[in-house]
Write a protein that holds these residues in place. Structure first.
Motif, PDB file in Angstrom:
ATOM      1  N   ALA A  50       0.881  -1.171   0.000  1.00 32.85           N
ATOM      2  CA  ALA A  50       0.000   0.000   0.000  1.00 32.85           C
ATOM      3  C   ALA A  50       0.913   1.215   0.000  1.00 32.85           C
ATOM      4  CB  ALA A  50      -0.932  -0.004   1.208  1.00 32.85           C
ATOM      5  N   PRO A  51       1.334   1.654  -1.179  1.00 32.82           N
ATOM      6  CA  PRO A  51       2.263   2.783  -1.257  1.00 32.82           C
ATOM      7  C   PRO A  51       1.610   4.078  -0.780  1.00 32.82           C
ATOM      8  CG  PRO A  51       1.406   2.247  -3.417  1.00 32.82           C
ATOM      9  CD  PRO A  51       0.902   1.185  -2.489  1.00 32.82           C
ATOM     10  N   PRO A  52       2.399   5.131  -0.570  1.00 33.34           N
ATOM     11  CA  PRO A  52       1.799   6.415  -0.211  1.00 33.34           C
ATOM     12  C   PRO A  52       0.661   6.766  -1.173  1.00 33.34           C
ATOM     13  CG  PRO A  52       4.160   6.550  -0.002  1.00 33.34           C
ATOM     14  CD  PRO A  52       3.857   5.208  -0.642  1.00 33.34           C
TER      15      PRO A  52
ATOM     16  N   HIS B 217       4.788  20.703   3.682  1.00 37.20           N
ATOM     17  CA  HIS B 217       5.648  20.998   2.530  1.00 37.20           C
ATOM     18  C   HIS B 217       5.781  19.822   1.568  1.00 37.20           C
ATOM     19  CE1 HIS B 217       6.551  24.795   4.366  1.00 37.20           C
ATOM     20  NE2 HIS B 217       6.915  24.185   5.465  1.00 37.20           N
ATOM     21  N   SER B 218       4.873  18.864   1.694  1.00 39.94           N
ATOM     22  CA  SER B 218       4.899  17.690   0.810  1.00 39.94           C
ATOM     23  C   SER B 218       3.679  17.702  -0.100  1.00 39.94           C
ATOM     24  CB  SER B 218       4.880  16.407   1.639  1.00 39.94           C
ATOM     25  OG  SER B 218       6.024  16.334   2.459  1.00 39.94           O
ATOM     26  N   LEU B 219       3.850  17.151  -1.288  1.00 36.02           N
ATOM     27  CA  LEU B 219       2.703  17.017  -2.192  1.00 36.02           C
ATOM     28  C   LEU B 219       1.908  15.781  -1.817  1.00 36.02           C
ATOM     29  CD1 LEU B 219       4.197  17.871  -5.704  1.00 36.02           C
ATOM     30  CD2 LEU B 219       2.829  19.326  -4.197  1.00 36.02           C
ATOM     31  N   CYS B 220       0.608  15.903  -1.860  1.00 37.16           N
ATOM     32  CA  CYS B 220      -0.271  14.781  -1.570  1.00 37.16           C
ATOM     33  C   CYS B 220      -0.236  13.808  -2.752  1.00 37.16           C
ATOM     34  CB  CYS B 220      -1.695  15.275  -1.346  1.00 37.16           C
ATOM     35  SG  CYS B 220      -2.884  13.937  -1.129  1.00 37.16           S
ATOM     36  N   PRO B 221       0.060  12.526  -2.496  1.00 40.92           N
ATOM     37  CA  PRO B 221       0.084  11.572  -3.602  1.00 40.92           C
ATOM     38  C   PRO B 221      -1.304  11.259  -4.159  1.00 40.92           C
ATOM     39  CG  PRO B 221       0.511  10.468  -1.528  1.00 40.92           C
ATOM     40  CD  PRO B 221       0.470  11.937  -1.233  1.00 40.92           C
TER      41      PRO B 221
END
Length: 148
Positions: free
Chosen positions: A5-7, A48-52
């Motif tokens: 179950a990847p990000p 500061h991360s993009l939502c996958p």
């Protein structure tokens, strides 16, 4: 692979091992802090991360946590935001011990960590509410899919 179950995967969960060994330190959770006290820290980690899931700024904690054992959830936790975070983590550890299962192989879906809180806040600020039907469909899919 049932553990894959990847990000961004809707059933991705964090290992109980990580919750016990890394999560509390990562967010600097005090002994008496409740979920609603820690929620701003949860959002800050993914700020500061993009939502996958949607490619927009702001990611769910489950998608950015440094948990090498994260994967498809084997259990789903029902709780209230008024519980202390330490009590939740302790209860999960005790569940594993009582059940004779490894915290390293037990991955938990917890809404405050697995739902993108940035999107929740955006919807609240826009005055949007989720219909019962949408909530029932989304939540029901998780209840039926986790641990399978």
């Amino acid at each position: 692979d049932l553990g894959a179950a990847p990000p961004g995967h809707p059933f991705r969960g964090l290992s109980v091992h990580f919750l016990q060994q890394g999560f509390l330190e990562d967010l600097v959770v005090g002994a008496t802090e409740r979920v609603y006290d820690v929620e701003p820290k949860i959002r800050a980690k993914g700020e500061h991360s993009l939502c996958p899931r949607d490619g927009r700024p702001g990611a769910a904690y489950v998608d950015i946590a440094q948990d090498a054992l994260a994967g498809r959830s084997t259990i789903m936790l029902s709780y209230t935001w008024g519980y202390t975070v330490h009590d939740i983590v302790s209860a999960l550890g005790q569940y594993c011990a009582n059940s004779g299962i490894s915290p390293m192989e037990t991955r938990t879906w917890i809404c405050c960590l697995c739902v993108n809180q940035f999107r929740v806040k955006e919807a609240q600020q826009a005055g949007k509410s989720i219909s019962f039907e949408e909530f029932q469909r989304t939540f029901g899919n998780r209840v039926r899919g986790i641990g399978r």
